[in-house]
Write a protein that holds these residues in place. Structure first.
Motif, PDB file in Angstrom:
ATOM      1  N   TRP A 228       0.848  -1.198   0.000  1.00 30.07           N
ATOM      2  CA  TRP A 228       0.000   0.000   0.000  1.00 30.07           C
ATOM      3  C   TRP A 228       0.885   1.251   0.000  1.00 30.07           C
ATOM      4  N   LYS A 229       0.983   1.928  -1.144  1.00 30.11           N
ATOM      5  CA  LYS A 229       1.825   3.132  -1.232  1.00 30.11           C
ATOM      6  C   LYS A 229       1.059   4.305  -0.627  1.00 30.11           C
ATOM      7  N   LEU A 230       1.441   4.680   0.581  1.00 31.03           N
ATOM      8  CA  LEU A 230       0.737   5.775   1.255  1.00 31.03           C
ATOM      9  C   LEU A 230       1.214   7.127   0.733  1.00 31.03           C
ATOM     10  N   ASN A 231       2.504   7.209   0.410  1.00 30.63           N
ATOM     11  CA  ASN A 231       3.056   8.422  -0.228  1.00 30.63           C
ATOM     12  C   ASN A 231       4.411   8.049  -0.838  1.00 30.63           C
ATOM     13  N   ASP A 232       5.111   9.029  -1.399  1.00 34.77           N
ATOM     14  CA  ASP A 232       6.375   8.693  -2.101  1.00 34.77           C
ATOM     15  C   ASP A 232       7.418   8.084  -1.180  1.00 34.77           C
ATOM     16  N   GLU A 233       7.285   8.381   0.119  1.00 36.77           N
ATOM     17  CA  GLU A 233       8.293   7.850   1.059  1.00 36.77           C
ATOM     18  C   GLU A 233       7.858   6.553   1.731  1.00 36.77           C
ATOM     19  N   LEU A 234       6.549   6.285   1.769  1.00 37.68           N
ATOM     20  CA  LEU A 234       6.089   5.173   2.617  1.00 37.68           C
ATOM     21  C   LEU A 234       5.166   4.197   1.888  1.00 37.68           C
ATOM     22  N   THR A 235       5.643   2.984   1.723  1.00 35.19           N
ATOM     23  CA  THR A 235       4.784   1.890   1.239  1.00 35.19           C
ATOM     24  C   THR A 235       4.694   0.850   2.345  1.00 35.19           C
ATOM     25  N   VAL A 236       3.470   0.534   2.746  1.00 35.35           N
ATOM     26  CA  VAL A 236       3.258  -0.424   3.838  1.00 35.35           C
ATOM     27  C   VAL A 236       2.832  -1.763   3.246  1.00 35.35           C
ATOM     28  N   LYS A 237       3.458  -2.836   3.697  1.00 39.30           N
ATOM     29  CA  LYS A 237       3.091  -4.178   3.233  1.00 39.30           C
ATOM     30  C   LYS A 237       2.009  -4.722   4.177  1.00 39.30           C
ATOM     31  N   LEU A 238       0.809  -4.909   3.648  1.00 41.21           N
ATOM     32  CA  LEU A 238      -0.311  -5.414   4.446  1.00 41.21           C
ATOM     33  C   LEU A 238      -0.453  -6.911   4.205  1.00 41.21           C
ATOM     34  N   HIS A 239      -0.503  -7.676   5.298  1.00 41.77           N
ATOM     35  CA  HIS A 239      -0.672  -9.134   5.209  1.00 41.77           C
ATOM     36  C   HIS A 239      -2.096  -9.486   5.635  1.00 41.77           C
ATOM     37  N   PHE A 240      -2.868 -10.086   4.771  1.00 42.10           N
ATOM     38  CA  PHE A 240      -4.276 -10.409   5.036  1.00 42.10           C
ATOM     39  C   PHE A 240      -4.414 -11.885   5.378  1.00 42.10           C
ATOM     40  N   LEU A 241      -5.010 -12.140   6.541  1.00 40.71           N
ATOM     41  CA  LEU A 241      -5.061 -13.510   7.086  1.00 40.71           C
ATOM     42  C   LEU A 241      -6.506 -13.972   7.259  1.00 40.71           C
ATOM     43  N   HIS A 242      -6.754 -15.232   6.861  1.00 43.94           N
ATOM     44  CA  HIS A 242      -8.097 -15.789   7.064  1.00 43.94           C
ATOM     45  C   HIS A 242      -8.046 -17.013   7.966  1.00 43.94           C
ATOM     46  N   CYS A 243      -9.151 -17.236   8.663  1.00 42.70           N
ATOM     47  CA  CYS A 243      -9.302 -18.452   9.499  1.00 42.70           C
ATOM     48  C   CYS A 243     -10.631 -19.128   9.215  1.00 42.70           C
ATOM     49  N   ASN A 244     -11.351 -18.578   8.194  1.00 42.51           N
ATOM     50  CA  ASN A 244     -12.616 -19.185   7.721  1.00 42.51           C
ATOM     51  C   ASN A 244     -12.876 -18.594   6.347  1.00 42.51           C
ATOM     52  N   GLY A 245     -14.143 -18.605   5.883  1.00 44.80           N
ATOM     53  CA  GLY A 245     -14.409 -18.116   4.523  1.00 44.80           C
ATOM     54  C   GLY A 245     -14.246 -16.624   4.354  1.00 44.80           C
ATOM     55  N   ARG A 246     -14.259 -15.887   5.489  1.00 47.61           N
ATOM     56  CA  ARG A 246     -14.099 -14.414   5.340  1.00 47.61           C
ATOM     57  C   ARG A 246     -12.706 -14.143   4.768  1.00 47.61           C
TER      58      ARG A 246
END
Ligand SMILES: Cc1cccc(O)c1O
Ligand SMILES: [Fe+2]
Length: 317
Positions: free
Chosen positions: A175-193
């Motif tokens: 997720w590129k928040l601005n030219d200096e900061l890109t955050v790596k988001l890890h999405f985790l599931h434990c069921n169908g959601r």
């Protein structure tokens, strides 16, 4: 053995009365109980799903995960201990307070309390009735909703939730928040959601980025959006996410983190493959700057007053 679904969440908040109004008048949740320093809310047949307790942090205080039976609770306790995680078997008194038959607890690597239980209380005899007419929330096997946490050590957090609690990675977004900061988001599931929990390696003042509630009809989202827009508290506009395809917006809570209010997410199916994205949204989800928030609602109101004044002015002779 892994956790089956997110059952409930707890937040420590400075302003309990503000949260009571927020949860009922903005989100359409039903108040289950309240006192001067705490309140609990329902969004379905369960006895409660979200708890606020008075305190200074204005942040998450606990998450409560569900397993299906006492045997499963013992099995996950063993799994956690084998992974070097200290587990407490909680007293019958605390289990009764949560309305569950059995309760254990531990602490994640960012020092957030994690409760695991079986035997939650269902109140079919007291139907959930939304005070704002929300058609209903998508819970059931998919659990309460989802939440996103900023954690100081992403590898340690992933080890706790994946190797410890048994989550699986759905996907990653840079997720590129601005030219200096890109955050790596890890999405985790434990069921169908698609994701119950997303983690961002981002040391910050607050752990909670947002929690999300999913409604059964799209109009629930639009009607709530109008409430947030009316008092200038939309944080990110309507949009549709790249990974779970949720149509949603983000609004400000009284505690400085956001709530995401959405509809129409896709679920992870058997054989799901991990992918990655460069964007959080297919379209929309634009940040609403503080200035714009105030200007947009005030300016529109002023304009409407002007129009009204013009229309009601006596016709020129
Ligand atoms: C930031 C973000 C990206 C994808 C899905 C989400 O629910 C979310 O909050
Ligand atoms: Fe989200």
């Amino acid at each position: 053995m892994s956790v089956q679904r997110l059952g409930y969440m707890g937040f420590e908040v400075a302003d309990v009365p503000a949260w009571r109004a927020f949860m009922t008048e903005k989100l359409g949740a039903m108040e289950a109980s309240s006192s001067e320093n705490s309140a609990r809310f329902r969004i379905d047949s369960r006895s409660w799903r979200l708890m606020v307790e008075k305190g200074p942090s204005d942040d998450i205080s606990l998450s409560g995960y569900e397993v299906e039976s006492e045997d499963s609770l013992l099995a996950i306790k063993k799994r956690l201990e084998a992974h070097g995680i200290e587990v407490t078997t909680e007293s019958g008194e605390l289990a009764d307070d949560r309305g569950v038959l059995g309760l254990i607890s531990c602490t994640d690597t960012a020092n957030t309390r994690v409760e695991i239980y079986y035997g939650a209380t269902e109140l079919f005899e007291k139907p959930f009735i939304s005070p704002t007419g929300v058609s209903g929330f998508t819970t059931g096997d998919q659990g309460f909703g989802h939440y996103v946490l900023a954690v100081p050590d992403i590898d340690a957090a992933l080890d706790f939730y994946v190797k410890g609690l048994g989550f699986h990675l759905s996907d990653i977004i840079d997720w590129k928040l601005n030219d200096e900061l890109t955050v790596k988001l890890h999405f985790l599931h434990c069921n169908g959601r698609h994701h119950t929990l997303a983690l961002a390696g981002l040391p910050g003042a607050k752990k909670t980025h947002h929690f999300m509630l999913e409604t059964k009809h799209m109009d629930d989202v639009g009607l709530a959006y109008d409430k947030f827009d009316a008092d200038g508290t939309v944080v990110m506009t309507l949009g549709r996410h790249t990974n779970d395809h949720m149509l949603s917006f983000y609004g400000a809570t009284p505690s400085g983190f956001a709530v995401e209010y959405g509809w129409g997410a896709r679920q992870v199916e058997p054989g799901w493959s991990v992918v990655r994205y460069d964007k959080i949204s297919i379209w929309g989800h634009k940040f609403v700057a503080e200035r714009d928030r105030q200007v947009s609602s005030n300016a529109i109101e002023d304009e409407l007053i002007d129009i009204d004044a013009t229309l009601s002015a006596p016709a020129q002779a």
